[in-house]
Design a protein around this motif. Structure first.
Motif, PDB file in Angstrom:
ATOM      1  N   ALA A 150      35.319  50.461  43.405  1.00  9.15           N
ATOM      2  CA  ALA A 150      34.812  49.030  43.488  1.00  9.15           C
ATOM      3  C   ALA A 150      35.356  48.220  42.547  1.00  9.15           C
ATOM      4  O   ALA A 150      36.138  46.992  42.914  1.00  9.15           O
ATOM      5  N   ILE A 151      35.599  48.530  41.262  1.00  6.76           N
ATOM      6  CA  ILE A 151      36.113  47.785  40.141  1.00  6.76           C
ATOM      7  C   ILE A 151      37.794  47.926  40.385  1.00  6.76           C
ATOM      8  O   ILE A 151      38.493  46.601  40.527  1.00  6.76           O
ATOM      9  N   VAL A 241      25.937  46.313  46.445  1.00  7.47           N
ATOM     10  CA  VAL A 241      27.158  45.921  45.554  1.00  7.47           C
ATOM     11  C   VAL A 241      27.600  47.032  44.664  1.00  7.47           C
ATOM     12  O   VAL A 241      26.861  47.495  43.980  1.00  7.47           O
ATOM     13  N   HIS A 242      28.838  47.618  44.845  1.00  4.66           N
ATOM     14  CA  HIS A 242      29.281  48.751  44.063  1.00  4.66           C
ATOM     15  C   HIS A 242      29.656  48.500  42.950  1.00  4.66           C
ATOM     16  O   HIS A 242      29.693  49.398  41.878  1.00  4.66           O
ATOM     17  N   SER A 243      30.032  47.319  42.366  1.00  7.36           N
ATOM     18  CA  SER A 243      30.217  46.841  40.893  1.00  7.36           C
ATOM     19  C   SER A 243      31.239  45.361  41.252  1.00  7.36           C
ATOM     20  O   SER A 243      31.737  45.193  42.340  1.00  7.36           O
ATOM     21  N   MET A 244      31.270  44.717  40.105  1.00  5.99           N
ATOM     22  CA  MET A 244      31.884  43.538  40.196  1.00  5.99           C
ATOM     23  C   MET A 244      32.928  43.325  39.148  1.00  5.99           C
ATOM     24  O   MET A 244      32.731  43.821  38.107  1.00  5.99           O
ATOM     25  N   THR A 250      36.034  32.579  35.241  1.00  2.86           N
ATOM     26  CA  THR A 250      34.595  32.860  35.455  1.00  2.86           C
ATOM     27  C   THR A 250      34.311  33.427  36.784  1.00  2.86           C
ATOM     28  O   THR A 250      33.206  33.547  37.408  1.00  2.86           O
ATOM     29  N   SER A 251      35.233  33.315  37.792  1.00  2.00           N
ATOM     30  CA  SER A 251      35.187  33.940  39.027  1.00  2.00           C
ATOM     31  C   SER A 251      34.757  35.391  38.976  1.00  2.00           C
ATOM     32  O   SER A 251      35.228  36.182  38.443  1.00  2.00           O
ATOM     33  N   VAL A 252      33.599  35.600  40.025  1.00  3.49           N
ATOM     34  CA  VAL A 252      33.315  37.026  39.978  1.00  3.49           C
ATOM     35  C   VAL A 252      33.489  37.468  41.566  1.00  3.49           C
ATOM     36  O   VAL A 252      33.144  37.081  42.442  1.00  3.49           O
ATOM     37  N   ILE A 253      34.189  38.636  41.639  1.00  2.00           N
ATOM     38  CA  ILE A 253      34.731  39.269  42.587  1.00  2.00           C
ATOM     39  C   ILE A 253      33.991  40.646  42.678  1.00  2.00           C
ATOM     40  O   ILE A 253      33.949  41.450  41.878  1.00  2.00           O
ATOM     41  N   ALA A 254      33.237  40.822  43.791  1.00  2.00           N
ATOM     42  CA  ALA A 254      32.366  42.124  44.296  1.00  2.00           C
ATOM     43  C   ALA A 254      32.743  42.794  45.393  1.00  2.00           C
ATOM     44  O   ALA A 254      33.521  42.255  46.395  1.00  2.00           O
ATOM     45  N   GLN A 255      32.796  44.077  45.277  1.00  2.00           N
ATOM     46  CA  GLN A 255      33.037  44.877  46.471  1.00  2.00           C
ATOM     47  C   GLN A 255      31.674  45.553  47.009  1.00  2.00           C
ATOM     48  O   GLN A 255      30.829  46.026  46.276  1.00  2.00           O
ATOM     49  N   MET A 256      31.399  45.323  48.338  1.00  2.00           N
ATOM     50  CA  MET A 256      30.258  45.632  48.933  1.00  2.00           C
ATOM     51  C   MET A 256      30.474  46.697  50.212  1.00  2.00           C
ATOM     52  O   MET A 256      31.488  46.806  50.456  1.00  2.00           O
ATOM     53  N   GLY A 257      29.526  47.462  50.451  1.00  2.00           N
ATOM     54  CA  GLY A 257      29.456  48.285  51.371  1.00  2.00           C
ATOM     55  C   GLY A 257      28.231  49.090  51.480  1.00  2.00           C
ATOM     56  O   GLY A 257      27.478  49.312  50.624  1.00  2.00           O
TER      57      GLY A 257
END
Length: 381
Positions: A150-151, A241-244, A250-257
């Motif tokens: 995810a990262i 949310v598998h990590s961010m 300060t934008s936060v990007i997350a990977q989800m699934g």
């Protein structure tokens, strides 16, 4: 067509990797397989995927496979696990358990093979040596752990921006709400009952003690070259949310699934392209889902702070900690110690240990051996 060698093909990650390959016969070909003792399952895999080579632990199994499968290269023992990395392949999936994955990783890098890494202990014990050697050889190490994948995926959007924080999520395991007194009564059966993921016994126990998350902090430090002070653990019981990653702006990007290890496996195999493995879609956005996040209870789950302290100390401290933890988990799985004995004994040993420096994999293996001896002595075994 990408040729794939799978170290640990009969385990959880290995079988799911074969599922991805099975779904994409036009993209991937199996070059080799390895296993320790599940020879019946390995035979079935050989029949289906026709690898060039296999490696097994016992000589009698190797001889039987050589007799049964004409033309198959069969390797045996710890030496065979190193030698099979020399077969013609484009990528090696390392899904071995524990410190046993470090030597074949190093050998694979020496052969210039890209690594899809599911064996976190390789970087926990030997992160500096392994990552510097990979850089020297021009080898890519692509993470397979769901959090590190995810990262890695989030970082593809960085556009040159620096990383402010890595937000490493954790399910919290089966005991996230338990008190320390309740943990004293935990049974092996309860500890092996993970609420979200189906994994091998060792990693499932590490998840229950939350050492798994401590190990992942150390792994992330080496994979992404981020100081551990900027890696935060956030308990997220839904495991959506598998990590961010938070960037400089300060934008936060997350990977989800959905929780499905075939997603990070397929991403590692197909990188930089995504691969369809037939997984279910995350279809809950119109159903008002609730996602929870909370800080881990580090006063109860002491393995987290033990791991942070080891990477702060540096040198051989993470390697010693990893070896001691692996040995303690082994004795818990055998019913010789209680659940809390894992973190309590580990804390005592780490307080006494004086870290040095290691310049080779062989020296790291010596440290690992010392850690295991110290555990047995501390337990009176």
């Amino acid at each position: 067509m990408k040729k794939i060698l799978i170290l640990g093909s009969t385990g959880s990650i290995g079988t799911q990797a074969l599922d991805v390959i099975r779904s994409n016969p036009d993209k991937f070909q199996v070059a080799g397989l390895t296993c320790r003792s599940r020879i019946r399952e390995l035979r079935e895999q050989i029949r289906e995927f026709s690898p060039q080579a296999v490696a097994v632990e016992r000589e009698e199994d190797a001889m039987a496979l050589e007799k049964e499968f004409s033309g198959l290269q069969v390797y045996c023992g710890s030496r065979g696990l190193r030698d099979i990395t020399h077969v013609d392949c484009d990528m090696i999936i390392n899904s071995l358990m524990g410190i046993s994955g470090m030597v074949p990783t190093y050998e694979a890098i020496s052969q210039g093979r890209d690594i899809a890494l599911a064996n976190k202990e390789t970087l926990v014990a030997g992160g500096e040596i392994i990552t510097s050697f990979a850089a020297e050889k021009g080898v890519s190490i692509i993470p397979v752990d769901s959090e590190h994948s995810a990262i890695f995926q989030c970082l593809q959007s960085r556009g040159g921006s620096g990383v402010k924080r890595i937000l490493l999520t954790a399910s919290g395991g089966p005991f996230r709400k338990c008190s320390r007194e309740e943990l004293e009564q935990v049974t092996l059966e309860q500890a092996l009952n993970h609420p979200k993921w189906s994994m091998g016994n060792k990693i499932t126990i590490d998840s229950a003690t939350m050492m798994n998350k401590g190990l992942e902090v150390i792994e992330a430090r080496w994979l992404f070259d981020v100081d551990p002070e900027r890696i935060e653990i956030h308990v997220h019981p839904e495991s959506i949310v598998h990590s961010m990653v938070e960037f400089e702006d300060t934008s936060v990007i997350a990977q989800m699934g959905l929780p499905d290890m075939r997603l990070p496996i397929s991403y590692a195999l197909g990188y930089p392209k995504r691969v369809d493995f037939g997984g279910d879609s995350l279809d809950f956005f119109t159903e008002a889902p609730v996602l929870h996040f909370e800080k881990p209870r580090r006063d109860v789950f002491k393995c987290i702070d033990i791991a942070y302290s080891s990477i702060k100390e540096g040198g051989t401290a993470p390697c010693y900690m990893n070896g001691a933890n692996e040995e303690l988990v082994h004795h818990f799985l055998k019913g010789r110690i209680g659940f809390l004995d894992i973190q309590n004994t580990l804390e005592t040993l780490m307080d006494r240990y004086q870290a040095g420096r290691a310049s080779s994999v062989e020296e790291l293996l010596d440290v690992d051996g010392r850690a295991r001896r110290d555990v047995r002595e501390a337990l009176g075994l």
